[in-house]
Design an enzyme around this catalytic site. Structure first.
Site, PDB file in Angstrom:
ATOM      1  N   LYS A  88       0.792  -1.318  -0.479  1.00 10.82           N
ATOM      2  CA  LYS A  88      -0.181  -0.069   0.004  1.00 10.82           C
ATOM      3  C   LYS A  88       0.882   1.374   0.049  1.00 10.82           C
ATOM      4  O   LYS A  88       0.110   2.454  -0.079  1.00 10.82           O
ATOM      5  CB  LYS A  88      -1.066   0.081   1.158  1.00 10.82           C
ATOM      6  CG  LYS A  88      -2.143  -0.781   0.943  1.00 10.82           C
ATOM      7  CD  LYS A  88      -3.141  -0.799   1.603  1.00 10.82           C
ATOM      8  CE  LYS A  88      -4.656  -1.809   1.593  1.00 10.82           C
ATOM      9  NZ  LYS A  88      -4.126  -3.062   2.343  1.00 10.82           N
ATOM     10  N   GLU A 110     -10.004   7.080   3.665  1.00 10.65           N
ATOM     11  CA  GLU A 110     -10.598   6.131   5.002  1.00 10.65           C
ATOM     12  C   GLU A 110      -9.611   4.876   4.810  1.00 10.65           C
ATOM     13  O   GLU A 110      -9.422   4.514   4.026  1.00 10.65           O
ATOM     14  CB  GLU A 110     -11.485   6.651   4.552  1.00 10.65           C
ATOM     15  CG  GLU A 110     -12.201   5.115   3.294  1.00 10.65           C
ATOM     16  CD  GLU A 110     -11.759   5.223   1.831  1.00 10.65           C
ATOM     17  OE1 GLU A 110     -11.722   5.949   1.417  1.00 10.65           O
ATOM     18  OE2 GLU A 110     -11.938   4.094   1.323  1.00 10.65           O
ATOM     19  N   SER A 379       1.362  -9.245  -1.123  1.00  6.78           N
ATOM     20  CA  SER A 379       1.134  -8.327  -1.054  1.00  6.78           C
ATOM     21  C   SER A 379       1.621  -7.902   0.598  1.00  6.78           C
ATOM     22  O   SER A 379       1.999  -6.646   0.532  1.00  6.78           O
ATOM     23  CB  SER A 379       0.165  -7.903  -0.945  1.00  6.78           C
ATOM     24  OG  SER A 379      -1.249  -9.122  -0.352  1.00  6.78           O
TER      25      SER A 379
HETATM   26  C1  LIG Z   1      -4.985  -3.601   1.848  1.00  3.72           C
HETATM   27  C2  LIG Z   1      -3.876  -5.350   1.075  1.00  3.72           C
HETATM   28  C3  LIG Z   1      -5.479  -6.287  -0.054  1.00  3.72           C
HETATM   29  C4  LIG Z   1      -6.070  -5.597  -0.262  1.00  3.72           C
HETATM   30  O1  LIG Z   1      -5.453  -4.705  -1.256  1.00  3.72           O
HETATM   31  P1  LIG Z   1      -6.094  -4.733  -3.296  1.00  3.72           P
HETATM   32  O2  LIG Z   1      -6.326  -3.100  -3.368  1.00  3.72           O
HETATM   33  O3  LIG Z   1      -6.706  -5.276  -3.486  1.00  3.72           O
HETATM   34  O4  LIG Z   1      -4.131  -4.858  -3.090  1.00  3.72           O
HETATM   35  C5  LIG Z   1      -4.020  -6.872  -0.258  1.00  3.72           C
HETATM   36  N1  LIG Z   1      -3.065  -7.850   0.449  1.00  3.72           N
HETATM   37  C6  LIG Z   1      -2.617  -6.488   1.817  1.00  3.72           C
HETATM   38  C7  LIG Z   1      -1.651  -7.407   2.865  1.00  3.72           C
HETATM   39  C8  LIG Z   1      -2.978  -5.510   1.979  1.00  3.72           C
HETATM   40  O5  LIG Z   1      -2.687  -4.677   3.077  1.00  3.72           O
END
Ligand SMILES: *Cc1c(COP(=O)(O)O)cnc(C)c1O
Length: 419
Positions: A88, A110, A379
């Site tokens: 993010k 938000e 992610s």
């Molecule tokens: C917020 C988040 C997601 C989901 O958000 P996307 O916009 O679909 O990437 C996925 N993995 C993690 C670790 C997150 O914090």
């Protein structure tokens, strides 16, 4: 990276917002369109990510696990190693550079699970901006550690007490703030959703992930991967991992949604793959939303808070309609199994969101040949999920640990209050 046709990707996208917000979105779009092809701007962004967030993140081969599963070679793109523990921060830092150019002094956001709020608070502190983060009062309760850090970082966190007191109400409140403060304030959107130009803009900054994967796979595998797999909440880490490969048709792109408990309404968050999502307009844009019979936004469930979302990126809705992105899903049970397998075999603690990508990727890799390569976008890291995971694996010692922690914090609070 994909470009919109006037804010649209096929039938999806657009900009459905109150009149008062249009000038700010146009200003943002003009600025972004003017900068996105400027190599000096991209380099400024890359340098910020390198100096501040440890980029490039590694591409890690999972040698033991690949051998155990007996299929393709599996690699992880390590977005968990970013500052703040997830992808993010890439998007948020990029938007920070735009805020500086617009001369605005304040940002709002938000947040549901708190990860985007935390990333925004970090960016605001680093770039010297004022930040207000809106969060449902219910979510504040559930994610208190993130709230604590946001406040320590100097942001104000506003609890929203209307309705169900969760993400949707926080979004309404943030939009109300923006309508009143749009001259001085930028709204930092956290995923590849919302009104144009956000889906395109967020995907652009996140595409630093696939730029790196491309370079690293050439160097480490000697060619491009056969498949790239990413979990899909709003769609930003997936678009980030896919972006640079859209024209490389030999690379399959797979998005894994939250299959939750079952396919029953309200028990999952599958919008792309099972004909569960229906085209609709809400939250400022047109996409596939989970809706109930009277066209209201439906309820969702996922073991991972970050995938528990009713809409999806209009870009992913379009790319899966076109067949370029293959939508899949993983259930909560498949996710906890993949989570354990990665931890025990490779020593990496994934976020529960990312474990959806693992579940989907492992399943596909097993059907492939050992000379093929699958990259899974990890992610984020799993530290934030400790209590959810402990509840999902209810061994006695963990249940006792949770109870002990609860008693300890209640006692500490009572002591502080002088009882
Ligand atoms: C917020 C988040 C997601 C989901 O958000 P996307 O916009 O679909 O990437 C996925 N993995 C993690 C670790 C997150 O914090």
């Amino acid at each position: 990276m994909i470009r919109s046709d006037n804010g649209y990707f096929g039938e999806f996208g657009g900009r459905f917002v109150p009149e008062i917000l249009l000038p700010a979105l146009t200003e943002l779009e003009d600025l972004f369109f003017g900068l996105r092809d400027d190599p000096a701007f991209w380099q400024e962004f890359v340098t910020l990510c390198q100096e501040f967030s440890g980029r490039p993140t590694p591409l890690t081969p999972l040698r033991r696990l690949s051998k155990q599963l007996g299929g393709a070679q599996i690699w992880l793109k390590r977005e968990d190693l970013n500052h703040s523990g997830a992808h993010k921060v890439n998007n948020v830092l990029g938007q920070g550079l735009l805020v500086q150019r617009m001369g605005k002094q304040r940002v709002i956001a938000e947040t549901g699970a708190g990860q985007h709020g935390l990333a925004t608070a970090i960016m605001a502190a680093r770039l010297g901006l004022e930040a207000t983060i809106y969060m449902g009062a219910e979510d504040i309760e559930r994610q208190y550690s993130n709230v604590f850090w946001m406040r320590q970082l100097g942001s104000s966190v506003v609890g929203v007490t209307t309705g169900a007191q969760t993400l949707k109400e926080a979004l309404d409140e943030a939009l109300r703030d923006w309508a009143a403060s749009v001259e001085t304030t930028h709204y930092v959107l956290g995923t590849a959703c919302g009104p144009a130009p956000f889906p395109e803009l967020v995907s652009y900054f996140q595409s630093i992930i696939s730029d790196e994967i491309k370079e690293q796979s050439q160097r480490q595998m000697g060619r491009l991967p056969d498949e790239i797999v990413a979990c899909v909440g709003g769609g930003s880490n997936a678009m980030g991992a896919f972006g640079a490969f859209l024209d490389d048709h030999e690379v399959a792109l797979v998005g894994v949604e939250a299959g939750g408990l079952s396919l029953e309404d309200g028990k999952h968050s599958i919008r792309l793959s099972q004909n569960t999502g229906e085209t609709g307009i809400a939250q400022g844009y047109k996409t596939l939303f989970l809706q109930n019979d009277d066209g209201q936004l439906g309820d969702t469930h996922s073991i991972a808070a970050g995938l528990d979302y009713v809409g999806v990126s209009p870009i992913l809705a379009y790319l899966s309609q076109q067949g370029r992105v293959i939508p899949e899903s993983a259930t909560d049970d498949e996710v906890t199994e993949a989570f354990s397998l990665l931890m025990k075999t490779e020593g990496i603690i994934p976020a529960l969101e990312s474990a959806h990508g693992l579940a989907g990727g492992f399943k596909r890799a097993k059907q492939m040949k050992p000379e093929q390569n699958v990259v899974i976008n990890l992610s984020g890291r799993g530290d934030k999920d400790i209590f959810t995971v402990a509840r999902a694996f209810p061994q006695r010692e963990w249940t006792e640990f949770l109870q002990r922690e609860a008693v300890r914090s209640t006692e500490a609070l009572a002591k502080k209050r002088g009882h």
